[in-house]
Design a protein around this motif. Structure first.
Motif, PDB file in Angstrom:
ATOM      1  N   TYR A  25       0.839  -1.194   0.000  1.00  0.00           N
ATOM      2  CA  TYR A  25       0.000   0.000   0.000  1.00  0.00           C
ATOM      3  C   TYR A  25       0.875   1.245   0.000  1.00  0.00           C
ATOM      4  O   TYR A  25       1.951   1.267   0.568  1.00  0.00           O
ATOM      5  N   LEU A  26       0.388   2.228  -0.750  1.00  0.00           N
ATOM      6  CA  LEU A  26       1.057   3.524  -0.866  1.00  0.00           C
ATOM      7  C   LEU A  26       2.532   3.381  -1.225  1.00  0.00           C
ATOM      8  O   LEU A  26       3.400   4.075  -0.709  1.00  0.00           O
ATOM      9  N   GLY A  27       2.797   2.448  -2.128  1.00  0.00           N
ATOM     10  CA  GLY A  27       4.140   2.302  -2.679  1.00  0.00           C
ATOM     11  C   GLY A  27       5.102   1.453  -1.885  1.00  0.00           C
ATOM     12  O   GLY A  27       6.250   1.269  -2.291  1.00  0.00           O
ATOM     13  N   LYS A  28       4.671   0.912  -0.749  1.00  0.00           N
ATOM     14  CA  LYS A  28       5.552   0.077   0.067  1.00  0.00           C
ATOM     15  C   LYS A  28       4.994  -1.347   0.167  1.00  0.00           C
ATOM     16  O   LYS A  28       3.805  -1.570  -0.043  1.00  0.00           O
ATOM     17  N   VAL A  29       5.866  -2.281   0.499  1.00  0.00           N
ATOM     18  CA  VAL A  29       5.490  -3.681   0.656  1.00  0.00           C
ATOM     19  C   VAL A  29       5.680  -4.054   2.124  1.00  0.00           C
ATOM     20  O   VAL A  29       6.711  -3.725   2.735  1.00  0.00           O
ATOM     21  N   TYR A  30       4.672  -4.744   2.676  1.00  0.00           N
ATOM     22  CA  TYR A  30       4.698  -5.069   4.104  1.00  0.00           C
ATOM     23  C   TYR A  30       4.462  -6.563   4.325  1.00  0.00           C
ATOM     24  O   TYR A  30       3.580  -7.161   3.704  1.00  0.00           O
ATOM     25  N   ASP A  31       5.232  -7.123   5.240  1.00  0.00           N
ATOM     26  CA  ASP A  31       5.063  -8.511   5.659  1.00  0.00           C
ATOM     27  C   ASP A  31       4.286  -8.498   6.977  1.00  0.00           C
ATOM     28  O   ASP A  31       4.824  -8.133   8.032  1.00  0.00           O
ATOM     29  N   LEU A  32       3.016  -8.888   6.926  1.00  0.00           N
ATOM     30  CA  LEU A  32       2.149  -8.852   8.099  1.00  0.00           C
ATOM     31  C   LEU A  32       2.021 -10.210   8.785  1.00  0.00           C
ATOM     32  O   LEU A  32       1.106 -10.421   9.580  1.00  0.00           O
ATOM     33  N   THR A  33       2.941 -11.126   8.493  1.00  0.00           N
ATOM     34  CA  THR A  33       2.878 -12.459   9.092  1.00  0.00           C
ATOM     35  C   THR A  33       2.912 -12.384  10.617  1.00  0.00           C
ATOM     36  O   THR A  33       2.172 -13.102  11.307  1.00  0.00           O
ATOM     37  N   GLU A 114       7.621  -3.263   7.278  1.00  0.00           N
ATOM     38  CA  GLU A 114       8.032  -2.878   5.929  1.00  0.00           C
ATOM     39  C   GLU A 114       9.200  -3.724   5.444  1.00  0.00           C
ATOM     40  O   GLU A 114      10.199  -3.867   6.138  1.00  0.00           O
ATOM     41  N   VAL A 115       9.070  -4.283   4.234  1.00  0.00           N
ATOM     42  CA  VAL A 115      10.142  -5.106   3.674  1.00  0.00           C
ATOM     43  C   VAL A 115      10.741  -4.521   2.394  1.00  0.00           C
ATOM     44  O   VAL A 115      11.791  -4.971   1.936  1.00  0.00           O
ATOM     45  N   GLY A 116      10.091  -3.526   1.806  1.00  0.00           N
ATOM     46  CA  GLY A 116      10.633  -2.956   0.582  1.00  0.00           C
ATOM     47  C   GLY A 116       9.666  -2.016  -0.094  1.00  0.00           C
ATOM     48  O   GLY A 116       8.672  -1.574   0.489  1.00  0.00           O
ATOM     49  N   VAL A 117       9.967  -1.747  -1.352  1.00  0.00           N
ATOM     50  CA  VAL A 117       9.206  -0.784  -2.143  1.00  0.00           C
ATOM     51  C   VAL A 117       8.543  -1.495  -3.312  1.00  0.00           C
ATOM     52  O   VAL A 117       9.154  -2.351  -3.958  1.00  0.00           O
ATOM     53  N   LEU A 118       7.289  -1.149  -3.569  1.00  0.00           N
ATOM     54  CA  LEU A 118       6.577  -1.707  -4.718  1.00  0.00           C
ATOM     55  C   LEU A 118       6.960  -0.911  -5.962  1.00  0.00           C
ATOM     56  O   LEU A 118       6.870   0.322  -5.976  1.00  0.00           O
ATOM     57  N   SER A 119       7.381  -1.594  -6.995  1.00  0.00           N
ATOM     58  CA  SER A 119       7.795  -0.917  -8.219  1.00  0.00           C
ATOM     59  C   SER A 119       6.639  -0.149  -8.838  1.00  0.00           C
ATOM     60  O   SER A 119       5.515  -0.643  -8.928  1.00  0.00           O
ATOM     61  N   VAL A 120       6.930   1.073  -9.251  1.00  0.00           N
ATOM     62  CA  VAL A 120       5.924   1.889  -9.935  1.00  0.00           C
ATOM     63  C   VAL A 120       5.658   1.322 -11.324  1.00  0.00           C
ATOM     64  O   VAL A 120       4.537   1.352 -11.819  1.00  0.00           O
ATOM     65  N   LYS A 121       6.705   0.787 -11.925  1.00  0.00           N
ATOM     66  CA  LYS A 121       6.577   0.237 -13.284  1.00  0.00           C
ATOM     67  C   LYS A 121       7.553  -0.926 -13.433  1.00  0.00           C
ATOM     68  O   LYS A 121       8.753  -0.774 -13.246  1.00  0.00           O
ATOM     69  N   THR A 122       7.032  -2.085 -13.770  1.00  0.00           N
ATOM     70  CA  THR A 122       7.905  -3.218 -14.062  1.00  0.00           C
ATOM     71  C   THR A 122       8.083  -3.329 -15.575  1.00  0.00           C
ATOM     72  O   THR A 122       7.287  -2.781 -16.348  1.00  0.00           O
TER      73      THR A 122
END
Length: 215
Positions: A25-33, A114-122
């Motif tokens: 969400y909002l450009g970031k990647v989260y591990d909610l385990t 937070e584990v990283g960033v979601l790519s805007v464009k792959t």
């Protein structure tokens, strides 16, 4: 400063289980385990579980980075807007004595997940090993440097660091992105022209450093 790790949506989507749950969400990647384990069996996990492996940016106000709000038509009070149902750390609609609000930051504002960033464009590229003539299609993040793309490619060729990477016979700068190396992104052209991405995507040729034919 260490660069963030970038993820494609296709890398996030497999993490859709209770014991391995990611969202973006909002450009970031989260591990909610860890959150799943902490509240295991709690019905308030249901909306999150339903969106496991997906992007939930539409849950949030991009300016405040908080859950969207609305004015409750009955009370006239501003409340969180959760059409999928109330979830963990969202207060109940009415005051209750059994709801503890001493948890600190709500999970969506807690950077520990937070584990990283979601790519805007792959984008897709072809990597061609000139020594073995093997080709590998690879989805990469447009923000990644060639060194980071090399890390992705290691699963297909563990000796990838022993090669010189070139495009159109020009040696690439491994510290720069594809675009910075002058490799254009033509994915939209292929899509609009109904062209086979696997055949026409930009290619990078790998030349083994000890190959005497390169002299």
């Amino acid at each position: 400063m260490r660069r963030p790790k970038y993820f494609t949506p296709n890398e996030v989507s497999p993490h859709n289980k209770l014991d391995d749950l990611w969202v973006s969400y909002l450009g970031k990647v989260y591990d909610l385990t860890a959150l799943m384990n902490e509240f295991k069996g709690n019905v308030l996990l249901k909306p999150i579980i339903e969106c496991a492996g997906k992007d939930i940016s539409h849950w949030f106000d991009p300016k405040t980075r908080d859950i969207l709000t609305h004015v409750d038509p009955l009370s006239g009070c501003v409340k969180y807007y959760t059409p999928r149902g109330r979830f963990v750390h969202v207060p109940p609609p009415c005051p209750r004595t059994d709801w503890a609000n001493d948890f600190g930051r709500p999970w969506w504002k807690d950077t520990q997940y937070e584990v990283g960033v979601l790519s805007v464009k792959t984008r897709w590229i072809r990597i061609i090993n000139t020594l073995t003539s093997q080709e590998q299609g690879l989805e990469v993040c447009s923000e990644e440097t060639l060194n980071e793309i090399l890390q992705r490619y290691l699963r297909y060729n563990s000796h990838a660091t022993s090669y010189t990477w070139k495009h159109n016979r020009v040696t690439l700068d491994m510290g720069k992105t594809l675009e910075e190396n002058g490799i254009p992104d033509e994915d939209e052209v292929f899509s609009g022209g109904h062209m086979d991405r696997d055949l026409f995507s930009q290619s990078i040729c790998l030349y083994f450093n000890d190959d005497l034919t390169e002299l």
